[in-house]
Design a protein around this motif. Structure first.
Motif, PDB file in Angstrom:
ATOM      1  N   ASP A   1      34.265   9.211  35.949  1.00  0.00           N
ATOM      2  CA  ASP A   1      33.140  10.115  36.209  1.00  0.00           C
ATOM      3  C   ASP A   1      31.995   9.421  36.976  1.00  0.00           C
ATOM      4  O   ASP A   1      30.830   9.521  36.621  1.00  0.00           O
TER       5      ASP A   1
ATOM      6  N   VAL B   1      33.278   8.467  26.954  1.00  0.00           N
ATOM      7  CA  VAL B   1      33.123   9.100  28.273  1.00  0.00           C
ATOM      8  C   VAL B   1      34.171  10.202  28.401  1.00  0.00           C
ATOM      9  O   VAL B   1      35.163  10.217  27.668  1.00  0.00           O
TER      10      VAL B   1
ATOM     11  N   VAL C   1      33.259   2.009  33.831  1.00  0.00           N
ATOM     12  CA  VAL C   1      33.026   1.984  32.387  1.00  0.00           C
ATOM     13  C   VAL C   1      33.651   0.765  31.717  1.00  0.00           C
ATOM     14  O   VAL C   1      33.222   0.375  30.626  1.00  0.00           O
TER      15      VAL C   1
ATOM     16  N   TYR D   1      34.948   4.444  24.748  1.00  0.00           N
ATOM     17  CA  TYR D   1      33.703   4.319  25.520  1.00  0.00           C
ATOM     18  C   TYR D   1      32.893   5.619  25.576  1.00  0.00           C
ATOM     19  O   TYR D   1      31.917   5.718  26.308  1.00  0.00           O
TER      20      TYR D   1
ATOM     21  N   GLU E   1      38.349   7.343  26.738  1.00  0.00           N
ATOM     22  CA  GLU E   1      37.479   8.414  26.227  1.00  0.00           C
ATOM     23  C   GLU E   1      37.015   8.101  24.808  1.00  0.00           C
ATOM     24  O   GLU E   1      35.847   8.272  24.476  1.00  0.00           O
TER      25      GLU E   1
END
Lengths: 265, 272
Positions: free
Chosen positions: B220, B249, B224, B247, B244
């Motif tokens: 995104d 996100v 990350v 982290y 996901e």
């Protein structure tokens, strides 16, 4: 002036002022005419008569500095073959009229022209290939690059008369427009009075592709150099007609400089 | 020693923000693998660094040895030492490979390259990439297969000798043998020039050949996770979903274009 091609020939002819030129190719001859309109030429009336089974290439290079009018008439007999190139990158107007008469069966004519229209310079062409016998072949490929305020007008006419079975008439015109204020008028004509023929025409007029420009620039070429490189591609088919390697390189460098390939901005 | 520094980079395409504050530093000799699901900004990053006009940098900075890359035109970035091996190289009819490359080399040096030297260099690159000898005389990418286009990008890279090369899925379209050939050429070029590499690929095998010194996952519009080559292995075996969870996100799912129904026309329905 009269020049006759016999057996195998290679003739370089320079044109100055207003001049008439009569070229002739004898039966079973094969060769090359390299006609240069020098800086001081104002008009050229060129007639080419090709006897049966003769073959030639004719390259017309324009070096005129002011303005020139060129009239070309070609009479092609049985099984004669002519490949013609016209290269005009001069910063001067040019008016070009040409009539090709394919008189007898097997006559075969091909034309490739490359013209550069610099600011406020007008190049006009009115070309006709007339098929007066069956099994004749005519092809015209006209390429032009227009910069700011350049003007280009091209009428290309493939004319097949009644009774000319299996005649073929093809033409393509590609115009690359750079900058603003340019004017391009292209009229492709096919006048066909016979059913058993093949004919085609193609036309494109447009700006350079943005992705292509980006790609070239991403390798270090400036926008001007990139446009120049894209433009050179429009002239290469004519330049490649020059047999002499040294001369080909010279003409090519001339074209590259005219289209801004060596410019830095 | 050269340094490419990207700080807080925000990039938009047609008003949509793709990169949302990306930081990355690459030094000479380093090999950075850039991974991430499709549609999360990998190609956007590379295109923005090169200066593709379709991408707008709205915030942040990119510097090359302290010089502001964002203030440079595309050609200036190339001459400064950046190279982008593109995923979809342009096809340019009428311009031969040799004319193009000679012009590109001459654009970055005072004195034009001698013809003999140029031919020698080009032949060497063509042989290294095991391409057909007529490559020099063919029009740029015209009629090339997908694999040939990618190899041709590497030929260009070898000839231009950049300080930093960015390779955008240069392995796609290559068969197993070609992948090895291209990887060898990249490795050899890097050993010779000590260029920095930023490599985008979805395939662990390509990274196995290139042996990245650093690896990053872009999600995104931001990096990350960063690490070493073991990160490539982890993605290869586990995919991206663990990111996901670990982290916090959300992976951006690429918009897939759905076929549009034009409806039925002139169809006689029974009973209608």
């Amino acid at each position: 002036m009269e020049v006759t091609g016999m057996n195998t020939f290679q003739q370089a002819i320079d044109i100055s002022n207003a001049q008439e030129l009569h070229l002739c190719t004898k039966t079973f001859s094969k060769g090359e005419f390299f006609v240069t309109c020098k800086e001081d030429a104002t008009s050229l009336d060129l007639v080419l008569d090709m006897e049966e089974n003769s073959s030639c290439s004719i390259l017309l290079l324009n070096q005129v500095e002011k303005e020139v009018t060129i009239h070309v008439t070609m009479n092609m007999n049985r099984d004669s073959y002519c490949k013609m190139g016209v290269l005009d990158v001069q910063n001067a107007p040019m008016t070009w009229n040409q009539k090709v008469n394919l008189l007898e069966e097997g006559a075969n004519f091909e034309l490739i022209s490359g013209q550069l229209c610099l600011p406020n310079m007008e190049k006009t062409g009115n070309l006709e290939v007339e098929h007066l016998a069956g099994n004749t072949y005519g092809e015209m490929k006209n390429f032009a690059v227009l910069s700011d305020e350049g003007k280009y007008e091209m009428v290309a006419n493939g004319n097949i008369k009644n009774g000319c079975h299996e005649a073929q008439s093809h033409q393509a015109t590609r115009v690359l427009t750079l900058g603003k204020g340019h004017s391009a008028k292209v009229v492709p004509l096919l006048l066909i009075d016979e059913n058993q023929v093949k004919a085609s025409h193609a036309l494109s007029i447009g700006q350079p592709d943005e992705d292509q420009l980006y790609y070239l620039q991403s390798r270090g070429l400036t926008k001007r150099q990139s446009l120049g490189l894209l433009s050179v591609g429009y002239f290469m088919p004519v330049i490649e007609m020059i047999q002499d390697e040294k001369m080909q390189e010279e003409v090519r460098m001339l074209v590259e400089s005219k289209v801004g390939l060596y410019g830095n901005k | 020693m050269s340094e490419l520094v990207i700080k807080n980079l925000h990039v938009s395409v047609e008003e949509k923000e793709i990169l949302k504050g990306l930081d990355l530093t690459i030094n000479s000799g380093e090999r950075h693998a850039l991974m991430g699901p499709n549609g999360n900004g990998k190609s956007t990053l590379l295109a923005a660094i090169m200066g593709n006009p379709k991408y707008t940098v709205t915030e942040g900075s990119i510097t090359l040895d302290g010089k502001d890359v964002l203030a440079m035109e595309v050609d200036e970035r190339s001459k400064a030492g950046l190279f982008l091996g593109m995923q979809y190289p342009s096809v340019i009819s009428g311009v031969t490979n040799s004319d193009f490359l000679r012009s590109a080399i001459n654009a970055r040096q005072e004195k034009p390259i001698g013809l003999f030297k140029f031919i020698k260099q080009m032949d060497k690159a063509i042989q290294k990439l095991e391409m057909k000898p007529d490559l020099a005389h063919r029009f740029l990418n015209d009629g090339f297969s997908g694999g040939e286009k990618k190899r041709n990008e590497i030929v260009q890279m070898m000839m231009l000798k950049p300080k930093f090369a960015m390779l955008d899925e240069i392995d796609s379209g290559l068969d197993v043998d070609a992948l090895r050939i291209v990887s060898d050429a990249i490795n050899e070029c890097q050993e010779e020039t000590q260029m920095g590499l930023l490599i985008v690929s979805h395939y662990a095998r390509f990274y196995e050949y290139l042996k990245p010194t650093h690896a990053h996952i872009l999600v995104d519009g931001r990096i990350v996770v960063s690490g070493d080559a073991s990160l490539v292995e982890k993605v290869d075996t586990e995919g991206y979903e663990w990111i996901e969870k670990e982290y916090q996100v959300k992976l951006v799912k690429e918009d897939k274009k759905q076929p549009i129904s034009l409806g039925s026309c002139a169809v006689n329905k029974k009973g209608a």
